[in-house]
Design an enzyme around this catalytic site. Structure first.
Site, PDB file in Angstrom:
ATOM      1  N   ARG A  47       0.863  -1.190   0.000  1.00  8.77           N
ATOM      2  CA  ARG A  47       0.000   0.000   0.000  1.00  8.77           C
ATOM      3  C   ARG A  47       0.891   1.228   0.000  1.00  8.77           C
ATOM      4  O   ARG A  47       2.108   1.136   0.171  1.00  8.77           O
ATOM      5  CB  ARG A  47      -1.017  -0.003   1.158  1.00  8.77           C
ATOM      6  CG  ARG A  47      -0.637  -0.655   2.439  1.00  8.77           C
ATOM      7  CD  ARG A  47       0.393   0.049   3.275  1.00  8.77           C
ATOM      8  NE  ARG A  47       0.128   1.461   3.414  1.00  8.77           N
ATOM      9  CZ  ARG A  47       1.039   2.377   3.622  1.00  8.77           C
ATOM     10  NH1 ARG A  47       2.316   2.028   3.713  1.00  8.77           N
ATOM     11  NH2 ARG A  47       0.742   3.645   3.744  1.00  8.77           N
ATOM     12  N   ARG A  85      -7.365  -0.450  -6.924  1.00 14.39           N
ATOM     13  CA  ARG A  85      -7.605   0.681  -6.009  1.00 14.39           C
ATOM     14  C   ARG A  85      -7.788   1.922  -6.887  1.00 14.39           C
ATOM     15  O   ARG A  85      -6.913   2.234  -7.699  1.00 14.39           O
ATOM     16  CB  ARG A  85      -6.440   0.895  -5.033  1.00 14.39           C
ATOM     17  CG  ARG A  85      -6.278  -0.232  -4.023  1.00 14.39           C
ATOM     18  CD  ARG A  85      -5.376   0.168  -2.868  1.00 14.39           C
ATOM     19  NE  ARG A  85      -6.087   0.953  -1.866  1.00 14.39           N
ATOM     20  CZ  ARG A  85      -5.501   1.511  -0.803  1.00 14.39           C
ATOM     21  NH1 ARG A  85      -4.191   1.379  -0.623  1.00 14.39           N
ATOM     22  NH2 ARG A  85      -6.202   2.195   0.081  1.00 14.39           N
ATOM     23  N   ASP A 227      -1.929  10.663  -2.279  1.00 16.80           N
ATOM     24  CA  ASP A 227      -2.254   9.663  -3.296  1.00 16.80           C
ATOM     25  C   ASP A 227      -2.458  10.286  -4.659  1.00 16.80           C
ATOM     26  O   ASP A 227      -2.395   9.619  -5.676  1.00 16.80           O
ATOM     27  CB  ASP A 227      -3.501   8.882  -2.889  1.00 16.80           C
ATOM     28  CG  ASP A 227      -3.148   7.930  -1.781  1.00 16.80           C
ATOM     29  OD1 ASP A 227      -3.060   8.387  -0.625  1.00 16.80           O
ATOM     30  OD2 ASP A 227      -2.906   6.748  -2.078  1.00 16.80           O
ATOM     31  N   ASN A 237      -5.559  12.436   0.082  1.00 22.70           N
ATOM     32  CA  ASN A 237      -4.704  11.603   0.938  1.00 22.70           C
ATOM     33  C   ASN A 237      -5.586  10.882   1.950  1.00 22.70           C
ATOM     34  O   ASN A 237      -6.811  11.066   1.987  1.00 22.70           O
ATOM     35  CB  ASN A 237      -3.628  12.463   1.630  1.00 22.70           C
ATOM     36  CG  ASN A 237      -2.556  11.606   2.297  1.00 22.70           C
ATOM     37  OD1 ASN A 237      -2.068  10.642   1.706  1.00 22.70           O
ATOM     38  ND2 ASN A 237      -2.192  11.919   3.521  1.00 22.70           N
ATOM     39  N   LYS A 238      -4.948  10.080   2.775  1.00 18.42           N
ATOM     40  CA  LYS A 238      -5.642   9.250   3.768  1.00 18.42           C
ATOM     41  C   LYS A 238      -6.700  10.036   4.524  1.00 18.42           C
ATOM     42  O   LYS A 238      -6.472  11.180   4.936  1.00 18.42           O
ATOM     43  CB  LYS A 238      -4.580   8.679   4.726  1.00 18.42           C
ATOM     44  CG  LYS A 238      -5.094   7.825   5.864  1.00 18.42           C
ATOM     45  CD  LYS A 238      -5.936   6.676   5.389  1.00 18.42           C
ATOM     46  CE  LYS A 238      -5.237   5.788   4.378  1.00 18.42           C
ATOM     47  NZ  LYS A 238      -6.189   4.870   3.667  1.00 18.42           N
TER      48      LYS A 238
HETATM   49  O1  MRU Z   1      -4.579   3.226   2.190  1.00 19.97           O
HETATM   50  P1  MRU Z   1      -3.098   3.427   2.118  1.00 19.97           P
HETATM   51  O2  MRU Z   1      -2.359   2.886   3.295  1.00 19.97           O
HETATM   52  O3  MRU Z   1      -2.513   2.975   0.805  1.00 19.97           O
HETATM   53  O4  MRU Z   1      -2.929   5.020   2.164  1.00 19.97           O
HETATM   54  C1  MRU Z   1      -1.656   5.569   2.007  1.00 19.97           C
HETATM   55  C2  MRU Z   1      -1.639   7.049   2.099  1.00 19.97           C
HETATM   56  O5  MRU Z   1      -2.659   7.688   2.241  1.00 19.97           O
HETATM   57  C3  MRU Z   1      -0.314   7.719   1.911  1.00 19.97           C
HETATM   58  O6  MRU Z   1      -0.257   8.929   2.629  1.00 19.97           O
HETATM   59  C4  MRU Z   1      -0.105   8.031   0.432  1.00 19.97           C
HETATM   60  O7  MRU Z   1      -0.335   6.908  -0.358  1.00 19.97           O
HETATM   61  C5  MRU Z   1       1.252   8.550   0.158  1.00 19.97           C
HETATM   62  S1  MRU Z   1       2.493   7.310   0.268  1.00 19.97           S
HETATM   63  C6  MRU Z   1       3.929   8.081  -0.106  1.00 19.97           C
END
Ligand code: MRU
Length: 332
Positions: A47, A85, A227, A237-238
């Site tokens: 991920r 995804r 992302d 982002n998350k």
């Molecule tokens: O759901 P995830 O764990 O893939 O989410 C990851 C994030 O939100 C990160 O902050 C993002 O992908 C940047 S990684 C350099």
């Protein structure tokens, strides 16, 4: 840097660190084809935006070599990987890059070469982000980060963590508050683990403790990953990143986003057009709530107006991001 690599490509074999097991067990999954890679990406064994792009690229090279049908793998396998995804642009970006290479050189070896190039470039981009971002970290400073945008999500230095790793290596002392990052605890399980292993001073907090820390003046700088950054500078982002950006704006804390050029998406006008992945309700219910309805978006959109700057491998883009990002990453 001491965390194990998220992705290993050895002798044309693909092994992915199973991040669902961390921090308790370090186990690698062997990926034998597109279906394995899709499962690993969808289940978050691998991920983080750049890491899923790199894993997808290697999976295409591997599948092309095994089947010999380069065009078929790039078309159908590529579509399946992109669908695993929907939010991080790196997945589509990496697949499209392999498709372009495959159109010029329809050989599995050329795809492997392209996947390795993406992997190498990613590590270099992280280093560039670290070099440009490290001056933001002042001696004695207190930082806050969210989710995991570290080595486990990318290569080597990570993105949001790259300025931290380089500052730490240079002997600057600072402290990082790590949001646990509900519901899957990427902050608690992954970021705290990798920063701790590198010897960086950190404190784990509940996501909802960030406001009181900022109110007390105990956060000097926020750096998060992303992302996808849309053409106008909106940051996806998350889930929970928007909360931090609103708080940072309220309390006057600089809010920076670390974004390699592979994560900037000039074809998507704003964050409103980005598909936000919704994940299974059980991730939120865990052991606490049996049959209750759940809304579980994995990401949120932070408007460009709340972002102090975007740290890229080519420099820091500052508002107005709609112009500065394009100038830095596309025109220049
Ligand atoms: O759901 P995830 O764990 O893939 O989410 C990851 C994030 O939100 C990160 O902050 C993002 O992908 C940047 S990684 C350099």
């Amino acid at each position: 840097m001491s965390s194990p690599p998220a992705i290993r490509w050895e002798g044309d074999e693909l092994h992915l660190l199973d991040q669902r097991q961390l921090p308790h067990r370090v186990e690698y999954l062997r990926i034998d084809g597109i279906a394995d890679a899709v499962d690993a990406i969808a289940a978050l064994a691998v991920r983080g935006a750049p890491a899923i792009g790199i894993a997808a690229a290697y999976a295409l090279a591997l599948a092309a070599r095994r089947s010999g049908d380069v065009a078929g793998v790039l078309k159908d396998g590529g579509d399946a990987l992109i669908a695993a995804r929907p939010t991080a642009v790196n997945l589509r970006w990496a697949v499209e890059r392999l498709r372009r290479r495959g159109a010029q050189e329809p050989r599995a070896a050329a795809l492997a070469d392209e996947a390795s190039a993406i992997h190498r470039e990613d590590a270099a981009a992280c280093r560039g982000i670290g070099e440009h971002g490290r001056s933001l970290i002042k001696p004695g400073g207190n930082l806050l980060t969210h989710c995991n945008a570290g080595a486990l999500a990318v290569s080597e230095l990570g993105t949001a963590t790259a300025p931290m790793y380089l500052s730490h290596q240079a002997g600057v002392s600072f402290h990082v508050y790590v949001d646990e990052t509900r519901p899957l605890f990427q902050g608690a399980r992954l970021t705290a683990w990798e920063l701790g292993a590198a010897g960086i001073d950190l404190t784990l907090i509940c996501d909802n403790a960030a406001a009181s820390l900022m109110a007390a003046g105990r956060i000097d700088l926020i750096i998060v990953g992303t992302d996808r950054v849309a053409r106008n500078g909106d940051v996806v982002n998350k889930i929970g990143t928007l909360n931090l950006a609103v708080l940072a704006n309220h309390f006057g804390v600089p809010f920076y986003v670390a974004c390699p050029s592979s994560t900037f998406d000039p074809d998507t006008p704003s964050g409103q057009e980005v598909i936000i992945e919704e994940r299974a309700g059980d991730e939120v219910r865990q052991q606490h709530a049996a049959e209750v309805a759940v809304f579980n978006p994995a990401f949120d959109v932070t408007p460009a107006t709340l972002v102090t700057g975007v740290i890229t491998e080519r420099g820091i883009a500052r508002p107005p991001l709609a112009e500065s990002l394009f100038d830095l990453l596309i025109a220049g």
